[in-house]
Scaffold this active site. Structure first.
Site, mmCIF file in Angstrom:
data_model
loop_
_atom_site.group_PDB
_atom_site.id
_atom_site.type_symbol
_atom_site.label_atom_id
_atom_site.label_comp_id
_atom_site.label_asym_id
_atom_site.label_seq_id
_atom_site.Cartn_x
_atom_site.Cartn_y
_atom_site.Cartn_z
ATOM 1 N N PRO A 133 -15.758 -4.721 2.593
ATOM 2 C CA PRO A 133 -17.021 -4.986 3.292
ATOM 3 C C PRO A 133 -18.118 -3.996 2.940
ATOM 4 C CG PRO A 133 -15.451 -3.940 4.778
ATOM 5 C CD PRO A 133 -14.701 -4.280 3.530
ATOM 6 N N LEU A 134 -17.724 -2.847 2.382
ATOM 7 C CA LEU A 134 -18.700 -1.827 1.993
ATOM 8 C C LEU A 134 -18.774 -1.652 0.482
ATOM 9 C CD1 LEU A 134 -17.945 0.792 4.783
ATOM 10 C CD2 LEU A 134 -19.747 -0.943 4.707
ATOM 11 N N GLY A 135 -18.269 -2.664 -0.254
ATOM 12 C CA GLY A 135 -18.397 -2.641 -1.700
ATOM 13 C C GLY A 135 -17.133 -2.289 -2.443
ATOM 14 N N GLY A 136 -16.119 -1.798 -1.746
ATOM 15 C CA GLY A 136 -14.864 -1.485 -2.411
ATOM 16 C C GLY A 136 -14.847 -0.075 -2.952
ATOM 17 N N TYR A 149 0.871 -1.170 0.000
ATOM 18 C CA TYR A 149 0.000 0.000 0.000
ATOM 19 C C TYR A 149 0.914 1.228 0.000
ATOM 20 C CZ TYR A 149 -3.833 -3.102 1.508
ATOM 21 O OH TYR A 149 -4.772 -4.104 1.604
ATOM 22 N N LEU A 195 -21.577 0.122 -1.862
ATOM 23 C CA LEU A 195 -22.814 -0.650 -2.004
ATOM 24 C C LEU A 195 -23.998 0.282 -2.195
ATOM 25 C CD1 LEU A 195 -22.258 -3.132 0.959
ATOM 26 C CD2 LEU A 195 -22.304 -3.763 -1.460
#
Length: 288
Positions: free
Chosen positions: A214-217, A63, A221
């Site tokens: 977890p929130l869609g990337g 990263y 979402l």
């Protein structure tokens, strides 16, 4: 008692961690490449996460590269005794910001030593072998050579626990025949639930499952059902998506990432949301 204590704990290797943690990926620059837009804010987010009770931080030397690990060290070193830092190896970044496989024993050894140096530790709590696979999913294939290389580094006391990222059930079984697996980190959220069976399988043997995106990337979402439940609970759709994951299985550990203090506070507050059976039924239908 902090808000996130409401979500409980689950073991990550031999260490119990809060089920709401923090993912450091978004602290790097655009495209997870280069320095952060606001370095002071990045440091403040890390410090507030830990001050709020977070004791599980997910990161990787690719990263940035190196950026997030160096920020973590600057913000938090010397680390609290209960803080578990999880990193990933198996890729390197190109000068064009590309993500390139780096899976040879020499590559992995170099990556582990880079993580040790940039985090400022003598041993890494957990190292996940990141299998490249598809963009949002694993491919079958043997992981014997790379996972054995990491197991060798574990025997040298450079790594405390091993995990996998972007892996199939078959690959998890193969890895467990080589060394103990502390966690599996795969793509999963309320709308993308291909790993339902694997989550339950891991829960039965006490292995943590850590959903990435977890929130869609990179594309959040979006769902009418999610928005409707959020309105009923006076919460945000993203908070509801996190609360659903916490209810999905006791072995799920969350690592939502953000570079914003406001979003960090929203994410951590999801631990206090209570979902009714009616709300759960509506949310469960999203992934069908």
């Amino acid at each position: 008692m902090s808000n996130i204590d409401s979500a409980g704990e689950f073991p990550l290797g031999d260490r119990p961690v809060k089920r709401l943690g923090y993912g450091a990926m978004q602290l790097a620059g655009p495209g997870v490449f280069g320095p952060p837009k606001d370095r002071d804010m990045a440091l403040a987010v890390l410090r507030e996460a830990v001050a709020s009770g977070v004791n599980h931080i997910d990161t990787s030397d690719y990263y940035g590269p190196y950026v997030t690990n160096q920020l973590i060290r600057e913000a938090l070193h010397p680390y609290p005794d209960d803080l578990v830092i999880v990193t990933k190896v198996g890729a390197v970044r190109g000068a064009d910001a590309s993500w390139n496989p780096a899976m040879s024993p020499a590559d992995l050894t170099r990556a582990v030593h880079d993580n040790l140096r940039n985090l400022g530790v003598e041993a890494i709590d957990v190292v996940n072998l990141r299998l490249m696979g598809k963009v949002h999913g694993p491919d079958e294939g043997s992981l014997e050579e790379p996972f054995t290389a990491l197991a060798d580094l574990q025997r040298q006391d450079l790594i405390r626990h091993l995990g996998l990222s972007n892996a199939t059930s078959t690959q998890v079984a193969q890895a467990r025949s080589i060394a103990q697996v502390a966690c599996v980190q795969n793509y999963y959220n309320i709308a993308h639930r291909e790993d339902d069976a694997l989550i339950d399988e891991l829960a039965e043997i006490g292995v943590a499952y850590v959903p990435f995106f977890p929130l869609g990337g990179f594309t959040p979402l979006q769902s009418t059902a999610l928005s409707d439940v959020a309105t009923q609970l006076d919460a945000t759709p993203m908070q509801v998506a996190l609360a659903w994951l916490l209810r999905r299985a006791p072995n799920i550990l969350l690592i939502p990432g953000t570079s914003s203090l406001g979003h960090l506070r929203e994410n951590l507050a999801a631990a206090t949301l209570t979902l009714s059976d009616e709300a759960l039924d509506a949310l469960n239908a999203i992934g069908l």
